[in-house]
Design an enzyme around this catalytic site. Structure first.
Site, PDB file in Angstrom:
ATOM      1  N   SER A 120       0.829  -1.199   0.000  1.00 31.97           N
ATOM      2  CA  SER A 120       0.000   0.000   0.000  1.00 31.97           C
ATOM      3  C   SER A 120       0.871   1.260   0.000  1.00 31.97           C
ATOM      4  O   SER A 120       1.696   1.440  -0.887  1.00 31.97           O
ATOM      5  CB  SER A 120      -0.958  -0.057   1.204  1.00 31.97           C
ATOM      6  OG  SER A 120      -1.935   0.923   1.136  1.00 31.97           O
ATOM      7  N   ASP A 122      -8.892  -6.078  -5.134  1.00 34.34           N
ATOM      8  CA  ASP A 122      -8.374  -4.973  -4.307  1.00 34.34           C
ATOM      9  C   ASP A 122      -9.266  -3.755  -4.507  1.00 34.34           C
ATOM     10  O   ASP A 122      -9.370  -3.212  -5.608  1.00 34.34           O
ATOM     11  CB  ASP A 122      -6.935  -4.647  -4.720  1.00 34.34           C
ATOM     12  CG  ASP A 122      -6.243  -3.710  -3.738  1.00 34.34           C
ATOM     13  OD1 ASP A 122      -6.882  -2.748  -3.276  1.00 34.34           O
ATOM     14  OD2 ASP A 122      -5.048  -3.934  -3.449  1.00 34.34           O
ATOM     15  N   HIS A 177      -7.098  -5.777  -0.283  1.00 34.51           N
ATOM     16  CA  HIS A 177      -5.984  -4.870  -0.028  1.00 34.51           C
ATOM     17  C   HIS A 177      -5.338  -5.212   1.310  1.00 34.51           C
ATOM     18  O   HIS A 177      -5.687  -4.656   2.358  1.00 34.51           O
ATOM     19  CB  HIS A 177      -6.508  -3.429  -0.025  1.00 34.51           C
ATOM     20  CG  HIS A 177      -5.427  -2.403  -0.098  1.00 34.51           C
ATOM     21  ND1 HIS A 177      -4.703  -2.165  -1.233  1.00 34.51           N
ATOM     22  CD2 HIS A 177      -4.951  -1.540   0.825  1.00 34.51           C
ATOM     23  CE1 HIS A 177      -3.837  -1.190  -1.022  1.00 34.51           C
ATOM     24  NE2 HIS A 177      -3.966  -0.801   0.234  1.00 34.51           N
TER      25      HIS A 177
END
Length: 403
Positions: A46, A133, A167
């Site tokens: 991320s 995601d 995610h």
């Protein structure tokens, strides 16, 4: 995971084992180890993925082995604009203008803002993007692959993009179900992403340790890597963590991998979850590999403790002069300074910027002084402007004193 925006002294003995079993362990000066810069790599998830790519491009002379990016995006994707960051760079709500980003990177490579991109050619790159995601869309990662393709041969890039993963950090043994987007953002996807990227970047590795780890967790002081500044006002915590196998603590030659957490994954938010359960340590323990876990922290401009990939703290966030970038680079330099083949000890000088320029520690431009190689602003080029300057590795100078 929430929005990425909502988002020295020497140790008494390098061979002393420092074992931390809780968050109460006192922070120590980050030790030096026998690590060659030829064996340094980085990865992140991320905001940590964006940061890992930034570090790889900016410091390609130092991070030579390669990078692993999970749910990140192209370098300078945000262009320093929060709306571009949260839109095109996450939700794929518009063009990221990849040709412009590549052109900008090429300009930086030529003017010293980052290391020459030619250094990237020998690197290995591992990319991962889950098909479901919901925070960083797969099209964003596709652009990162295209960007890397300008500098790294296709045979050196692997892109995993067919797994129905949300995610989070994918593991094969720990965490939420793979389709969940929730704290601590570590999911059991029957995918060992940490192991996969380490094997891709560093080559064949010994089987991972599936039992009790034999090394130690080091709780180290991050403040010294900010020179005279307070890291907590710049989005970094006062303390970081590292996993050190017993062989590395005993002085054997070792590799170094820098693992960067994502937003809301710092120790203050999820405790030991990331640095103990993301999957890296099991491989590190059997392969003489130190894993460095720098820690971000929340600020008013960065409430979720993300890394600075869009300029919330520093307009130079993607370059060698960016504050968080310099801090992590100097951590790498510190660890590698224990290498028996090419030891390097940090040195620092307090003097006028005129003296720093005269001694080759800084250069003058437009009436101001800048540290050589890091390009950090030191103040006016004057005999009356005094600054601390440190030399952390050969030819590399930065603001502040040694750790």
């Amino acid at each position: 995971m929430p929005s990425l925006i909502q988002f020295s002294g020497r140790l008494l003995a390098a061979t002393v084992a420092v074992t931390c079993t809780s968050l109460a362990c006192a922070a120590v000066v980050l030790p030096r180890y026998n690590v060659s810069v030829a064996d340094v790599s980085v990865s992140g998830l991320s905001s940590g993925g964006y940061m890992a790519a930034q570090l790889h491009f900016a410091y390609s002379k130092t991070i030579r082995k390669g990078a692993g990016i999970i749910a990140g995006g192209p370098v300078y994707c945000s262009q320093g604009n929060v709306y571009i960051a949260t839109g095109p760079c996450m939700t794929d709500s518009g063009s990221r203008n990849l040709p412009y980003l590549i052109s900008t990177v090429n300009t930086w490579s030529g003017n010293g803002y980052i290391d020459p991109t030619a250094n990237l050619a020998a690197s290995k790159v591992y990319l991962f993007s889950g098909t479901i995601d919901s925070t960083v869309k797969q099209a964003v990662m596709n652009d990162l692959k295209s960007m890397y393709g300008n500098y790294v041969g296709s045979a050196n890039i692997v892109y995993k993009n067919t797994i129905a993963a949300e995610h989070a950090m994918p593991t094969d043994y720990n965490g939420n179900p793979c389709s969940v987007n929730a704290s601590p953002y570590i999911n059991n996807c029957n995918v060992d992403a940490a192991g996969d990227l380490l094997k891709w970047i560093h080559g064949a590795l010994n089987a991972k340790n599936t039992g009790t780890l034999g090394g130690s967790f080091i709780n180290f002081d991050q403040q010294g890597f900010w020179g005279n500044a307070d890291p907590t006002t710049h989005g970094m915590a006062n303390e970081g963590w590292a996993y050190v196998p017993a062989n590395c603590a005993a002085g054997q030659p070792c590799k170094l991998h820098v693992a960067l957490h994502g937003c809301k994954q710092n120790v203050a938010t999820v405790g030991t979850q990331y640095y103990k359960n993301a999957g890296y340590n099991r491989w590190a323990d059997t392969n003489n590999m130190i894993v460095l876990y720098p820690q971000a922290s929340p600020t008013s401009a960065n409430p979720n403790g993300c890394w600075d990939w869009y300029g919330y703290d520093d307009v130079n966030f993607p370059g060698k002069s960016g504050g968080q970038m310099v801090a992590i680079k100097t951590m790498i330099d510190r660890i590698a300074s224990g290498n028996t083949a090419a030891p390097f000890t940090c040195a620092h000088w307090y003097g006028s910027n005129y003296a720093h320029v005269s001694a080759g520690r800084a250069y003058a431009s437009g009436g101001n002084a800048y540290a050589v190689n890091s390009n950090q602003y030191l103040g006016y080029y004057s005999v009356y402007a005094y600054t601390d300057v440190r030399n952390t590795s050969s030819g590399y100078y930065a603001y502040g004193s040694c750790t």
